[in-house]
Structures are given as C-alpha cells and as structure tokens.
Scaffold this motif. Structure first.
Motif, PDB file in Angstrom:
ATOM      1  N   ARG A  39       0.268  -1.375  -0.158  1.00 22.87           N
ATOM      2  CA  ARG A  39      -0.010  -0.194   0.044  1.00 22.87           C
ATOM      3  C   ARG A  39       0.757   0.892   0.055  1.00 22.87           C
ATOM      4  NH1 ARG A  39      -2.857  -3.170   3.939  1.00 22.87           N
ATOM      5  NH2 ARG A  39      -5.306  -3.748   2.837  1.00 22.87           N
ATOM      6  N   HIS A  61       2.513   1.771  -3.154  1.00 20.21           N
ATOM      7  CA  HIS A  61       1.307   1.399  -4.336  1.00 20.21           C
ATOM      8  C   HIS A  61       0.624   3.839  -3.969  1.00 20.21           C
ATOM      9  CE1 HIS A  61      -3.301   0.149  -5.581  1.00 20.21           C
ATOM     10  NE2 HIS A  61      -2.379   1.386  -6.343  1.00 20.21           N
ATOM     11  N   ARG A  62       0.633   4.360  -3.151  1.00 22.11           N
ATOM     12  CA  ARG A  62       0.102   5.689  -3.217  1.00 22.11           C
ATOM     13  C   ARG A  62       1.273   6.645  -3.606  1.00 22.11           C
ATOM     14  NH1 ARG A  62      -1.107   3.727   2.341  1.00 22.11           N
ATOM     15  NH2 ARG A  62       0.803   4.516   3.147  1.00 22.11           N
ATOM     16  N   GLU A  63       3.169   6.085  -3.289  1.00 18.24           N
ATOM     17  CA  GLU A  63       4.101   7.039  -3.771  1.00 18.24           C
ATOM     18  C   GLU A  63       4.260   6.344  -4.683  1.00 18.24           C
ATOM     19  OE1 GLU A  63       8.727   7.840  -2.524  1.00 18.24           O
ATOM     20  OE2 GLU A  63       7.421   5.709  -1.858  1.00 18.24           O
ATOM     21  N   THR A 103       1.429   6.700  -7.158  1.00 20.94           N
ATOM     22  CA  THR A 103       0.627   7.217  -7.371  1.00 20.94           C
ATOM     23  C   THR A 103       0.749   9.146  -7.819  1.00 20.94           C
ATOM     24  OG1 THR A 103      -0.986   6.060  -7.004  1.00 20.94           O
ATOM     25  CG2 THR A 103      -2.257   8.709  -7.121  1.00 20.94           C
ATOM     26  N   ASP A 104       1.323   8.760  -6.548  1.00 19.26           N
ATOM     27  CA  ASP A 104       1.834  10.406  -5.812  1.00 19.26           C
ATOM     28  C   ASP A 104       3.513  11.290  -6.896  1.00 19.26           C
ATOM     29  OD1 ASP A 104      -0.117  10.652  -4.150  1.00 19.26           O
ATOM     30  OD2 ASP A 104       1.034   9.781  -2.271  1.00 19.26           O
ATOM     31  N   HIS A 146      -7.486   2.592 -10.774  1.00 20.38           N
ATOM     32  CA  HIS A 146      -6.450   1.451 -10.118  1.00 20.38           C
ATOM     33  C   HIS A 146      -6.952   0.233 -10.624  1.00 20.38           C
ATOM     34  CE1 HIS A 146      -3.840   4.006  -7.586  1.00 20.38           C
ATOM     35  NE2 HIS A 146      -4.708   4.967  -7.821  1.00 20.38           N
TER      36      HIS A 146
END
Length: 607
Positions: free
Chosen positions: A178, A181-183, A185-186, A195
């Motif tokens: 997770r 995944h967030r990084e 996206t950012d 996603h």
C-alpha cells in the motif's frame, strides 16, 4: 491499426480472450483514461499497454528500465508483426537515426526508451515531433523509496503529464505494498488514474524454505530433483558468492553461468543470451539479473542468501513459471543471513527513517521464513490480499513440528544478561552456543566462561538446534543483533520471556525436509503432455529449437510450450485448422504454419 481490442488480440497474439482485468484495463486506456496496474509477473501486463498502442492512433511509448527487457520485447513483438523499436545505447548512430525517422513518420506502433534518456531534452523534443498514443511506465515500483529497486530517474516521469497532455498514461508493476502504491500515484502525478489491482497469487509456484546448514550442498540436492533440461536462476548476495557457487555447480555437472555487475559487459551479454536461448542453463546471479528477463519457461528460482524484502523476494521468485506451468521457489536461510542483513542495514547509508523502513522490510521477510502456517497465505497477506491455505507450499505439504522453546530461550537470555551484568561483555551466536553447550575450547577457558552459572546448561540441544533458536528469537525481536560483529542483546519482548509470562513456540527444523516432494518431479513441461502426444510434442520442440537457432532468437519467441502442447494434442492438418490455436496469430501462421503442418504430418500414424 484502428481495430477493436479483441480483434488485435486475436490477429497479433493469437489469443481468443483477455485474461482477468486485461479487458477492463485496455478499454479504459483506449478511451483515454490513466491507469495504475498492479499485476503479478506472468499475469499479462504487457498486453494491457501494447493492445491500446495498436488500437489508438500514433506510437505507444514504453518506459523500461533495462536494455534486456527492451530487446526481448521488441524481438517478440516483431515476430508477431508489430512495428516496434527501441532507443538505447546499443544502437549505432545510423540505427538510431533510422528509428527516430520511423517514429516521426508514424511508422512505429511501439517505441521503448529507458527513463534516463527522457531526461535528455533532445529525446523529449523528438517524441514531441511525433504522435504518442499511450505512455506506459513499466516496473513503476522503481519510483518508490519504499520499493526494492529505487531509480532516481523515475522521479522525473511525473513531468510527462505536462509534456504530452491528453495522452493516457499507465504505471505498471508486479509488486507494490500500500505504501509503494501511494507513492507511485503521488510521484507520477496520476491522482485521477483508475487503479487495477489483480491477485498477487501465483498458484503454479511452490514456495519452499529450509534451514541453512551447507547451502551449496543443499542447492545441489535441490537441483538434482529438477527434471532434466530445466532452466533456472540461483540468487546469491555477493559477487564472490555468485562466482564460487557457479564454479561449484559446474564441478557437480551443472551447466552453470555467473552473472553480476562486475563481470565484463561482453561476458554478461553472452551468459544472458545463453540463458535465454538454451535449455538446462542454471544462471547464478546477484539481483542485477532478472528484472525484465522475459523467459517464460524458468522452472525454478533458488536463493542461497536471504532477500532484503518480501517485495524483492516476490519479484525474484516471480521470474519462475511465467508460462503458467508448475515451478518451484526454493531458499536456504540461516542465522548468519539475519545477522548479516541487520549489520548491512545498520552500517548502510540513509537516515534513521530509511533504516527503520529497511528493518521493517527485513522483519516481514523473516516472518515469512519462520511461519508455521501456509507460506503463500503469509506472502499474500503482506500485499493486503486474504487467502486460505494453498496446499502446495512446504508448510502445507509437510506441516512443521513445533516445540515449547520457553526454557531454552530463558537459558540463552540469562547467559546474555549475566555476561553483560557481571563482565560487561557481549558476544555473537557462536560463543553463546559454546557456553550453553559446555564446550571446552581455549577461548572459553581464557575468558573464564566455564565459570558462568549457565555454562553447560544447554548441552541437551545441538549446535544446529541452538542456531535455530537464536534465528527464530531474532525474527521475533526477542533478540537483536548489534554492531559490526553482530553481538546479541535482549529485545523489548525478552523481559516477559525471562519472567515466564510469554509462550515461545518454536518450529523444529529438519534439514532437507522439503526436498522430496513428488510434485516437484512433475514440473517438466513434457510431463504436462498426455502420454500419446509426448512424441509429437518433442518433435515440435526439436523443430522449434532449430527454427530459433536459424533466426538467432530464443525458442519462446517462435512459439511457447503452451502452443506446442496444443498443436501436439489437436494435430491440425491444414492452415485453416491453425486458426484459434493459442499463440498463433496471423504473422506466425504465415511464418511457421507450413513448417508446423509438415512436422505434424511426418509424425502422424502411418506417415
């Protein structure tokens, strides 16, 4: 190529239907949407960006981190009739100029470029002179500090949204927690992306981990269980270990080759090509080898050193069985691995937060190694995916025995406490085990350790048993390794153990207990062929090998084993009957159809 996605899939790739989320991803990107795709190795990620590139007008840009990946994928695409090319350092000036001309003229369906080249204004200027249909960023975990293969050049890829407005972008990876995944996206500036997260389960891979006693001998025993002609990868931590292991395996009769960044470039390229094109090659390598190696029939991946993270382990083991056939991921893991990894983290670069992340990665890896439950279940839970017991890993096939390790743990912890309190001393595992077992060594006598109250109180356990105890206590944080020499100290939970307030169930190690599974012996591709079709399959395989040699390409670029198996079973007698057989598109039907039909006719009864 302005066609519906399914038509492209059939005509170019020879497949009748998309798998899993592929159709939804393709439709979303063809319609102009951004996508972040998390899909396991072998799950068909490349189709999700190649098909939109062929359907939408323009050229698909694929950002890929390795030259080997570019070369293999372009080779395979051209074999399918796709106009594909790459721009990298292996091209001569005239070759590079021709690729650039073809791109600007709109004569390419796909172009592969490394992230480093996109930092060059001349390259981005070139791309802006043509028309892009889609931008695919492969191995996108490289953008993340949480990932296991961070590449700074990936950070600049977020700027692509401004340079190529309106072009749908895709970020693809086989591994992502997770946090990763967030990084992704950012950092890639894709807040509106849809996603798509496929299952991380690779049910065809059997996971096996055993305690390390003599890693190379254990490795040889494992390799001798594999079917004749199996290709595989053996990962080692250091360059020296790679070379020594390859030499040891050659002495044992295996066709083993070393691969690491310190080898001369020509030798690395030669070894890689042999691995891709020949059967039975065992590649002994550091993790510099493997990412983007598009060889579908790797039957095993072995680790003789502990990987640094579950992400790294998953990515590396995922290079086995990409064709969906049974494969094995084997590892020998020991106390020295834990101490060495802790020492590397504590002595490495980076701030405290970075070291804490690395320790967290290692703790998760140790939990996978020490689990007494299903390994696949543990692995999938790490990626946030729930599952039941798989029935096809070592702990499912041969459930480990456990024993009450409370008293043994108290003896060990008491020894550490007494050495610290009475003598202000700290030692590594070897000396502590000698004290507990009552060893009569010069060092024991010189240091006066034979006068300690705990001297000899652990003689009921063997040296190997004590190493297992220490390794498991380190994995749980009851013990911690400190300093350059890996001396052992008490972790936070140790107090409860010393007071008898916490249970300490430990797994009973049996060296080699995972080695004899009959399932492993059925992993040869020919074993998956019906008895009556085996002779035909081998004839087709021999033809494929010769065709591949003549063209200078890996065998799987001609046809995969799945296609050969279907041909051996169905035995088409005409060109029309080749239609619908998986893996035979229009280009390959034209290139190989007549030869395949001749092989089948020659092998038919009465021929």
């Amino acid at each position: 190529m302005d066609s519906r996605p399914l038509d492209v899939l059939r005509e170019v790739y020879g497949y009748d239907a998309f798998r899993g989320d592929q159709a939804a991803i393709v439709d979303h990107v063809v319609a102009g949407g951004d996508a972040i795709v998390l899909m396991p190795t072998g799950g068909g990620k490349s189709v999700t960006y190649q098909v939109p590139a062929l359907v939408r007008g323009g050229t698909g840009l694929v950002v890929s981190p390795l030259i080997a990946l570019m070369h293999d994928q372009v080779q395979a695409l051209r074999a399918n009739g796709v106009r594909a090319a790459y721009l990298n350092s292996t091209l001569s000036a005239p070759e590079r100029a021709e690729v650039e001309r073809a791109y600007v003229a709109g004569e390419l369906d796909l172009i592969y470029i490394a992230p480093e080249r996109l930092s060059n204004p001349a390259v981005t200027g070139l791309l802006q002179r043509g028309r892009l249909s889609v931008i695919a960023i492969d191995e996108a975990h490289c953008v993340s500090q949480w990932g296991h293969d961070f590449r700074p050049d990936y950070l600049a890829l977020g700027d692509l949204v401004e340079r190529f407005p309106g072009v749908p972008r895709m970020a693809l990876t086989a591994t992502a927690t997770r946090a990763t995944h967030r990084e992704i996206t950012d950092r890639l500036r894709m807040p509106a992306a849809r996603h798509f997260v496929a299952s991380f389960d690779r049910p065809n891979i059997q996971y096996r981990i055993e305690p390390k006693a003599d890693a190379r001998r254990q490795l040889v025993a494992f390799l001798r269980q594999q079917p004749s002609g199996s290709s595989g990868i053996v990962y080692a931590l250091s360059r020296k270990s790679v070379e020594q292991t390859a030499e040891y395996l050659r002495a044992q009769g295996f066709d083993a080759l070393p691969y690491h960044a310190g080898l001369e470039a020509g030798m690395r390229a030669d070894h890689q090509q042999r691995f891709l094109r020949e059967d039975g090659i065992v590649m002994v390598a550091t993790i510099a080898f493997g990412m983007g190696i598009d060889k579908p029939d790797v039957r095993f991946v072995a680790h003789i050193d502990l990987p640094k993270s579950v992400e790294g382990y998953y990515q590396e083991t995922g290079r086995a069985g990409r064709d969906g056939e049974p494969a094995v991921a084997w590892m020998a893991y020991g106390l020295s691995d834990v101490v060495q990894q802790r020492r590397l983290i504590d002595g490495g670069e980076g701030d405290l937060a970075h070291r804490r992340r690395q320790h967290a990665h290692l703790d998760a890896m140790l939990a996978l190694c020490e689990t007494v439950s299903c390994r696949r279940q543990n692995l999938l839970e790490y990626f946030g995916e729930a599952s039941g017991a798989c029935g096809n890993c070592d702990t499912c096939l041969t459930p480990p025995e456990t024993w009450d390790g409370l008293v043994a743990s108290q003896k060990l912890l008491s020894t550490i406490v007494r050495l610290k309190r009475e003598r202000n001393q700290a030692y590594g595992a070897g000396q502590l085990i000698d004290i507990l077992r009552g060893a009569q060594t010069d060092r024991i006598r010189q240091l006066g350790h034979d006068t300690l109250a705990t001297y000899g109180i652990g003689a009921d356990l063997s040296d190997q048993d004590w190493r297992s105890v220490i390794r498991q206590l380190l994995a749980r944080g009851i013990l911690v390794a400190q300093g350059e020499y890996g001396t052992l100290a008490l972790g936070e939970p140790a107090g409860e153990v010393l007071r008898g307030e916490a249970a300490v169930p430990l797994r009973k190690d049996v060296i080699g207990r995972t080695g004899g599974s009959s399932r492993t012996r059925r992993t040869a591709t020919s074993d998956a062929v019906a008895e009556g079709d085996r002779e035909m399959f081998e004839a087709l395989r021999a033809w494929r090998a010769e065709a591949a040699r003549e063209q200078g390409v890996p065998a799987y670029v001609v046809f995969g084993d799945t296609t050969l198996r279907a041909l051996a079973e169905l035995r088409p007698a005409s060109a029309e009957q080749l239609d619908g057989i998986t893996g035979i598109g229009a280009k390959k039907k034209g290139a190989y159809g007549a030869a395949v039909l001749a092989v089948i006719a020659a092998g038919a009864p009465g021929a």
